[in-house]
Motif scaffolding. Structure first.
Motif, short mmCIF file in Angstrom:
data_model
loop_
_atom_site.label_atom_id
_atom_site.label_comp_id
_atom_site.label_asym_id
_atom_site.label_seq_id
_atom_site.Cartn_x
_atom_site.Cartn_y
_atom_site.Cartn_z
N GLY A 118 0.80 -1.21 0.00
CA GLY A 118 0.00 0.00 0.00
C GLY A 118 0.84 1.27 0.00
O GLY A 118 0.32 2.35 -0.30
N ILE A 119 2.12 1.15 0.30
CA ILE A 119 2.98 2.33 0.35
C ILE A 119 3.15 2.88 -1.07
O ILE A 119 3.64 2.20 -1.97
N GLY A 120 2.72 4.12 -1.27
CA GLY A 120 2.81 4.75 -2.59
C GLY A 120 1.55 4.65 -3.41
O GLY A 120 1.50 5.17 -4.54
N LEU A 121 0.52 4.01 -2.86
CA LEU A 121 -0.73 3.88 -3.62
C LEU A 121 -1.65 5.07 -3.29
O LEU A 121 -2.48 5.00 -2.40
N THR A 122 -1.48 6.14 -4.03
CA THR A 122 -2.28 7.34 -3.86
C THR A 122 -3.58 7.23 -4.65
O THR A 122 -3.76 6.30 -5.45
N MET A 123 -4.48 8.18 -4.45
CA MET A 123 -5.73 8.19 -5.21
C MET A 123 -5.44 8.33 -6.70
O MET A 123 -6.09 7.67 -7.53
N GLU A 124 -4.48 9.18 -7.04
CA GLU A 124 -4.12 9.36 -8.45
C GLU A 124 -3.58 8.06 -9.04
O GLU A 124 -3.96 7.66 -10.15
N LYS A 125 -2.71 7.38 -8.29
CA LYS A 125 -2.12 6.14 -8.79
C LYS A 125 -3.17 5.05 -8.93
O LYS A 125 -3.19 4.30 -9.92
N ALA A 126 -4.06 4.95 -7.96
CA ALA A 126 -5.12 3.94 -8.02
C ALA A 126 -6.01 4.16 -9.24
O ALA A 126 -6.40 3.21 -9.93
N ALA A 127 -6.32 5.43 -9.53
CA ALA A 127 -7.14 5.75 -10.70
C ALA A 127 -6.42 5.37 -11.99
O ALA A 127 -7.03 4.84 -12.93
N GLN A 128 -5.11 5.60 -12.03
CA GLN A 128 -4.33 5.24 -13.21
C GLN A 128 -4.31 3.73 -13.43
O GLN A 128 -4.45 3.25 -14.56
N LEU A 129 -4.14 2.99 -12.34
CA LEU A 129 -4.09 1.54 -12.44
C LEU A 129 -5.45 0.98 -12.87
O LEU A 129 -5.53 0.02 -13.64
#
Length: 375
Positions: free
Chosen positions: A95-106
């Protein structure tokens, strides 16, 4: 023994271990003591080829893992590649580094499920076990997953340090809206084996925790799936080795080595092929490493005469090697194994160490000198 292709089913899943790098230092980590460096990790192009070959081979789901897969800059690209090949993709992360922006990208790349690891149900103990102040960051990652409308699973490795915390763990998963909670009792390989005296619980602890699990499973049966992975050291017969050696899935390590299970690389007597030198198809069907423990011809007694041999497959080859030095030995967790006393001795040693608190925690470190394991 090389088995006929007609005797071997195609693999169902691929565990893509993208890196051994990780911000956490969990003392139960199953990654090898000698981990792969960033410089020797396979490239984006090589991973894309692996995914294509996996799809051609029949793989339907890919689990992107590590270490911490979010440390790879090409994670979006690889998930998108898996999605284009119509394979279900799951991210296994701290979970370290999993931001809202990153989650949306994934999510946009095609990711469908995220499994976030937790070390305990509250911050202080979680941070001690992980060797890093990560608990609140994990909460933020869960929130990002939910906001991106991705499926959420939680995974908690259970051991002596957190078993009494199990009710809090289950309440945390419920509060976070997890669809699935995997309670995985520690498997003692690699880092976990080094820390066995600090991690191995008592039988009473396991039984109390099992009661908590059973109650929660009934209470939450329509709300959350809860999986309990039985602790090997307290079962009378062993579990099959990852559903059977080379039977269900395959693992590609960060350096491209292809393994029948994530920890098989610890078996030094075997040589494992690399995707840089052979195709996944050839490795799955024709390699000595994958065929070595398929079927029951390789089994020693008492396995070969046991009525359970087709259910447990002789037990875990990694565990047999770790405890006896012989990957062909009967898994010592079996009550009929010639080496079963090793398990009884380990339980007694852990009990003694627990009462005196003399065993230090050996935290997982990337590229430290290999610690000595006391016999």
């Amino acid at each position: 023994m090389i088995r006929s292709k007609n005797e071997v089913e195609p693999p169902y899943s691929l565990l893509a271990e993208l890196t051994h790098r990780c911000p956490l230092h969990c003392p139960y980590c199953s990654n090898p003591i000698e981990m792969t460096s960033k410089e020797t990790e396979i490239t984006t192009e090589e991973w894309n080829r692996v995914l294509s070959e996996a799809a051609d081979l029949g793989v339907v789901e890919v689990h992107f893992s590590g270490g911490e897969p979010l440390l790879r800059d090409d994670l979006n690209v690889l998930i998108s590649r898996a999605h284009s090949l119509e394979m279900y993709s799951n991210l296994i992360t701290s979970g370290i580094g999993l931001t809202m922006e990153k989650a949306a990208q994934l999510k946009a790349a095609g990711l469908e499920n995220v499994q976030v690891s937790f070390q305990a149900g509250e911050a202080r103990l979680s941070n001690i076990i992980g060797g890093y102040k990560a608990f609140e960051k994990k909460r933020e990652a869960v929130y990002a997953v939910k906001e991106a409308q991705l499926h959420l699973s939680l995974n908690v490795v259970l051991h002596q340090m957190n078993l009494e915390n199990l009710n809090d763990i289950i309440l945390l998963a419920e509060e976070m809206g997890a669809e699935r909670l995997e309670l995985a009792n520690t498997q003692y390989y690699n880092w976990a084996l080094l820390n066995r005296n600090r991690l191995l619980p008592s039988r009473d602890q396991v039984e109390r925790a099992r009661e908590v699990y059973e109650e929660a499973k009934v209470r939450l049966r329509r709300k959350m799936e809860i999986i309990w992975v039985i602790p090997d050291y307290y079962s009378s017969t062993p579990k099959p080795c990852m559903g059977g050696w080379g039977a269900i899935g395959l693992t590609v390590a960060p350096n491209g080595v292809v393994l029948p299970c994530p920890t098989a690389g610890m078996i030094k007597d075997l040589s494992f092929e690399n995707i840089r030198d052979a195709s996944l198809r050839d490795i799955w069907y024709d390699s000595m490493s994958f065929n070595n423990f398929r079927g029951d011809e390789w089994m020693p007694e008492p396995c070969r005469s046991c009525d359970l041999r087709h259910e447990d497959g002789g037990g875990c080859r990694c565990q047999a090697f770790a405890l006896t030095g012989d990957a062909y030995a009967t898994d010592p967790t079996c009550m009929w194994a010639p080496d079963h006393q090793l398990i009884e001795n380990a339980i007694q040693d852990a009990k003694s160490a627990s009462s005196t608190q003399t065993s230090p925690i050996i935290y997982r470190r990337h590229f430290q000198d290999k610690p000595a394991l006391k016999k």
